[in-house]
Design a protein around this motif. Sequence first.
Motif, PDB file in Angstrom:
ATOM      1  N   ALA A 203       3.156  -5.286  30.955  1.00 25.37           N
ATOM      2  CA  ALA A 203       1.713  -5.177  30.795  1.00 25.37           C
ATOM      3  C   ALA A 203       1.069  -5.099  32.173  1.00 25.37           C
ATOM      4  CB  ALA A 203       1.171  -6.378  30.029  1.00 25.37           C
ATOM      5  N   THR A 204      -0.106  -4.508  32.239  1.00 21.77           N
ATOM      6  CA  THR A 204      -0.882  -4.459  33.470  1.00 21.77           C
ATOM      7  C   THR A 204      -2.045  -5.428  33.359  1.00 21.77           C
ATOM      8  OG1 THR A 204      -0.301  -2.139  33.863  1.00 21.77           O
ATOM      9  CG2 THR A 204      -2.232  -2.997  35.021  1.00 21.77           C
ATOM     10  N   LEU A 205      -2.168  -6.327  34.346  1.00 22.54           N
ATOM     11  CA  LEU A 205      -3.272  -7.285  34.385  1.00 22.54           C
ATOM     12  C   LEU A 205      -4.263  -6.857  35.452  1.00 22.54           C
ATOM     13  CD1 LEU A 205      -1.318 -10.670  34.207  1.00 22.54           C
ATOM     14  CD2 LEU A 205      -2.180  -9.269  32.315  1.00 22.54           C
ATOM     15  N   ARG A 206      -5.546  -6.912  35.129  1.00 21.95           N
ATOM     16  CA  ARG A 206      -6.607  -6.607  36.087  1.00 21.95           C
ATOM     17  C   ARG A 206      -7.624  -7.744  36.065  1.00 21.95           C
ATOM     18  NH1 ARG A 206      -5.446  -1.726  33.523  1.00 21.95           N
ATOM     19  NH2 ARG A 206      -4.662  -0.106  34.943  1.00 21.95           N
ATOM     20  N   LEU A 207      -7.824  -8.367  37.205  1.00 22.83           N
ATOM     21  CA  LEU A 207      -8.788  -9.456  37.345  1.00 22.83           C
ATOM     22  C   LEU A 207     -10.047  -8.909  37.992  1.00 22.83           C
ATOM     23  CD1 LEU A 207      -9.208 -12.580  37.063  1.00 22.83           C
ATOM     24  CD2 LEU A 207      -8.461 -12.734  39.454  1.00 22.83           C
ATOM     25  N   ARG A 208     -11.195  -9.148  37.370  1.00 27.93           N
ATOM     26  CA  ARG A 208     -12.479  -8.669  37.889  1.00 27.93           C
ATOM     27  C   ARG A 208     -13.454  -9.827  38.018  1.00 27.93           C
ATOM     28  NH1 ARG A 208     -12.483  -3.029  37.390  1.00 27.93           N
ATOM     29  NH2 ARG A 208     -10.915  -2.242  35.898  1.00 27.93           N
ATOM     30  N   ASP A 209     -14.422  -9.663  38.911  1.00 29.80           N
ATOM     31  CA  ASP A 209     -15.477 -10.662  39.012  1.00 29.80           C
ATOM     32  C   ASP A 209     -16.538 -10.371  37.969  1.00 29.80           C
ATOM     33  OD1 ASP A 209     -17.091  -8.613  40.007  1.00 29.80           O
ATOM     34  OD2 ASP A 209     -16.964  -9.285  42.086  1.00 29.80           O
ATOM     35  N   SER A 210     -17.582 -11.196  37.926  1.00 29.48           N
ATOM     36  CA  SER A 210     -18.591 -11.056  36.869  1.00 29.48           C
ATOM     37  C   SER A 210     -19.398  -9.773  36.980  1.00 29.48           C
ATOM     38  CB  SER A 210     -19.534 -12.263  36.881  1.00 29.48           C
ATOM     39  OG  SER A 210     -20.188 -12.368  38.134  1.00 29.48           O
ATOM     40  N   LEU A 215     -10.703  -7.436  41.507  1.00 24.53           N
ATOM     41  CA  LEU A 215     -10.207  -8.382  42.501  1.00 24.53           C
ATOM     42  C   LEU A 215      -8.716  -8.223  42.746  1.00 24.53           C
ATOM     43  CD1 LEU A 215     -12.038 -11.660  41.349  1.00 24.53           C
ATOM     44  CD2 LEU A 215     -12.737 -10.067  43.155  1.00 24.53           C
ATOM     45  N   LEU A 216      -7.966  -7.957  41.669  1.00 24.70           N
ATOM     46  CA  LEU A 216      -6.521  -7.896  41.812  1.00 24.70           C
ATOM     47  C   LEU A 216      -5.935  -7.194  40.596  1.00 24.70           C
ATOM     48  CD1 LEU A 216      -4.200  -8.903  43.683  1.00 24.70           C
ATOM     49  CD2 LEU A 216      -4.039 -10.917  42.214  1.00 24.70           C
ATOM     50  N   GLU A 217      -4.892  -6.419  40.817  1.00 29.14           N
ATOM     51  CA  GLU A 217      -4.144  -5.774  39.737  1.00 29.14           C
ATOM     52  C   GLU A 217      -2.671  -6.115  39.903  1.00 29.14           C
ATOM     53  OE1 GLU A 217      -3.078  -1.225  38.363  1.00 29.14           O
ATOM     54  OE2 GLU A 217      -5.173  -1.707  38.853  1.00 29.14           O
ATOM     55  N   ARG A 218      -1.989  -6.437  38.768  1.00 32.49           N
ATOM     56  CA  ARG A 218      -0.616  -6.900  38.877  1.00 32.49           C
ATOM     57  C   ARG A 218       0.130  -6.595  37.574  1.00 32.49           C
ATOM     58  NH1 ARG A 218       0.251 -13.125  40.390  1.00 32.49           N
ATOM     59  NH2 ARG A 218      -0.596 -12.320  42.361  1.00 32.49           N
ATOM     60  N   LEU A 241      -9.198 -15.758  41.460  1.00 29.65           N
ATOM     61  CA  LEU A 241     -10.610 -15.924  41.119  1.00 29.65           C
ATOM     62  C   LEU A 241     -11.166 -17.095  41.911  1.00 29.65           C
ATOM     63  CD1 LEU A 241     -12.826 -14.820  39.161  1.00 29.65           C
ATOM     64  CD2 LEU A 241     -12.167 -16.668  37.595  1.00 29.65           C
ATOM     65  N   PRO A 242     -12.176 -16.875  42.758  1.00 32.17           N
ATOM     66  CA  PRO A 242     -12.682 -17.968  43.598  1.00 32.17           C
ATOM     67  C   PRO A 242     -13.159 -19.149  42.771  1.00 32.17           C
ATOM     68  CG  PRO A 242     -13.544 -15.854  44.334  1.00 32.17           C
ATOM     69  CD  PRO A 242     -12.867 -15.600  43.015  1.00 32.17           C
ATOM     70  N   TYR A 243     -12.892 -20.358  43.286  1.00 33.25           N
ATOM     71  CA  TYR A 243     -13.316 -21.562  42.576  1.00 33.25           C
ATOM     72  C   TYR A 243     -14.845 -21.579  42.460  1.00 33.25           C
ATOM     73  CZ  TYR A 243     -13.565 -26.351  40.974  1.00 33.25           C
ATOM     74  OH  TYR A 243     -13.813 -27.469  40.224  1.00 33.25           O
ATOM     75  N   GLY A 244     -15.320 -21.944  41.277  1.00 31.45           N
ATOM     76  CA  GLY A 244     -16.746 -21.974  41.011  1.00 31.45           C
ATOM     77  C   GLY A 244     -17.277 -20.691  40.421  1.00 31.45           C
ATOM     78  N   SER A 245     -16.402 -19.740  40.094  1.00 30.01           N
ATOM     79  CA  SER A 245     -16.878 -18.448  39.610  1.00 30.01           C
ATOM     80  C   SER A 245     -16.303 -18.114  38.239  1.00 30.01           C
ATOM     81  CB  SER A 245     -16.518 -17.335  40.604  1.00 30.01           C
ATOM     82  OG  SER A 245     -15.113 -17.181  40.688  1.00 30.01           O
ATOM     83  N   ALA A 246     -16.864 -17.067  37.637  1.00 30.12           N
ATOM     84  CA  ALA A 246     -16.413 -16.538  36.356  1.00 30.12           C
ATOM     85  C   ALA A 246     -16.070 -15.075  36.527  1.00 30.12           C
ATOM     86  CB  ALA A 246     -17.493 -16.709  35.292  1.00 30.12           C
ATOM     87  N   GLY A 247     -15.228 -14.567  35.668  1.00 28.50           N
ATOM     88  CA  GLY A 247     -14.855 -13.159  35.708  1.00 28.50           C
ATOM     89  C   GLY A 247     -14.190 -12.766  34.420  1.00 28.50           C
ATOM     90  N   THR A 248     -13.373 -11.716  34.463  1.00 23.48           N
ATOM     91  CA  THR A 248     -12.647 -11.267  33.283  1.00 23.48           C
ATOM     92  C   THR A 248     -11.208 -10.940  33.655  1.00 23.48           C
ATOM     93  OG1 THR A 248     -13.275  -8.934  33.590  1.00 23.48           O
ATOM     94  CG2 THR A 248     -14.716 -10.306  32.216  1.00 23.48           C
ATOM     95  N   LEU A 249     -10.327 -11.097  32.694  1.00 24.80           N
ATOM     96  CA  LEU A 249      -8.938 -10.688  32.840  1.00 24.80           C
ATOM     97  C   LEU A 249      -8.646  -9.657  31.768  1.00 24.80           C
ATOM     98  CD1 LEU A 249      -6.154 -11.152  34.250  1.00 24.80           C
ATOM     99  CD2 LEU A 249      -5.630 -12.683  32.333  1.00 24.80           C
ATOM    100  N   GLU A 250      -8.198  -8.491  32.204  1.00 26.70           N
ATOM    101  CA  GLU A 250      -7.822  -7.425  31.280  1.00 26.70           C
ATOM    102  C   GLU A 250      -6.304  -7.333  31.219  1.00 26.70           C
ATOM    103  OE1 GLU A 250      -7.655  -2.592  31.420  1.00 26.70           O
ATOM    104  OE2 GLU A 250      -9.564  -3.520  31.966  1.00 26.70           O
TER     105      GLU A 250
END
Length: 561
Positions: A203-210, A215-218, A241-250
């Motif tokens: 699977a491909t994971l993509r982390l994004r900020d809000s 931010l990162l793909e793996r 994901l920086p501490y104190g923040s929210a985002g999404t993981l695809e």
Amino acid sequence: MGSSPRSDRPSCMPRRHGGVSLLASDLRCGLGTLAALAVLVLAISASRVVASPSASPDGPEAIRGDGMSGLQIQNLDPSRPATVLLDFFDQRGGGPRTYVRPGIASGASSNFHPPSESGLREGSYAGILTAERPFRTLLLTGWWGSTQATAFYNDALTGRRIVVPVFSGFQPGPDDDPEGRLAGRLSSIVHVQNTDPGQWITATLRLRDSAGALLLERPLGIGPGTSVSLDHAADSILAALPYGSAGTLEASAAISLAVASHLDVQPWPHAAMAFEAMPVEHASTTLFAPLVASGQLATWMAVHNPGEAPARLTLTYRRNADDSGRACGAASIRHAGRPLLLPAGGLLILSQAPAGPSGLPAGCLAGAVIRSNLPLTAVVMIMDADRGTAAAYTAQTAGDAGRRVALPLYRNQHTMDRRTTLIQVMNPSDSALDATLDVLDQTGSMLPCPGCSGQIEASSARLWDPLVTDGLRQRPGTYGSAVVKAEAPVLAIVLESPMNDAVATDMASYAGLAICLPEGGPDAARCRTRNALPHFGLADFGWVMPRPTGQAFLPLAASWR
């Protein structure tokens, strides 16, 4: 969590939570409902949680340490029994352990308690469930041996691209609330399952900020049928994901995945949430949140735009049709009084807490509707700051509604911690309808309930609270199940809360399960033996649900001893 001043709350809300205890007589009762499953979960010694332990700036986390799960299988066929095949896949590898639940009666449910089954060693599992009839599942996980945290979660749809909101010590409350009284800090554990039992996948994971920035793909390798758990505080993609923040993981793949999430709420020692993720292909331009609140019990909505263009949305609240909505003032209130813009790939955290932009006065209990020009997904997070408890559910679509909705767990001050289920029923249609709540006790007998019928206005909701509903309040100690019946499709959210003041424990929530009706209409899609979406999935110490084709997946079943 330290003590904090109490605020006024509507009489419909339960009183302070309490400790968990188990009466020996409870174990001798019939075990045909999820209430009985909850009794079993309390009775069995706990086991280790799959997520790796970690330190955080806010101290120990409620969902570390001991955790234990139980599964409820609900037959949604109104006329025929169902036999369900359960395959469990250890996260450490190896072939599945297979179990069978034969002859679940039409409209009935069956408990599956993994710690009581032979052949399952302590650890974390994913599962695939198969049946010849439409069915659904609920999962209860409790950390009874350590923190008293509790989480329910429903099955989740499966898909090739799934996006889930993620948090790293994120506080949805105001910045001037450093102690987190209005909202604790949220941290995520996400479970991603390979629903193909015959092959490894990548699977491909993509982390994004809000804001939707990548931010990162793996890549992520996942064994046949099993799942991988990702912890924000461990060596996983969520650590970016920086501490104190929210985002999404695809998570995306060439075959269907199932995804779900646990949330820890820090520094509250008892609070945990769980919810299933909605695949992008099932995102909708209209989403329903049957239960939102503003007051001591407050909600936050995490709304995601999975598209490639900005979305324009409106969030509208409509007060409850019963007395519990009196504090809301106006019948209909628009969040911020205007439409909101959500960037492509972005995430909005919309607060219903007092003094926020929602416009809801303190003590308001309501239903909510999100309408947008583009398909969206959303999760509703419920928090009680004074008690330090939390729950969550996935926002629903019109396809989740039914004219008959099964509630496998009903409780009225049940067991020594006096757990009680509040039942919020929403009318998603454009016209008023009549609805009735039928409650069955632990013997299967229907309880006389003069207060269990009423009209629900368009886009509004009605609360049935066993503490005040005529016919239910006279029967403390009762547990069983319930069915909502309406002349048009409705949605239901159950919020369970313990009310014993002696020891604090957690609240939990789940969505009602629409029953298949053979005469057609909006429910007919749930009764097909063939359809375009063959699988339901529930992840994270949970299970993946079957579509009417008869298969269900469990991205993360849970750990047990």
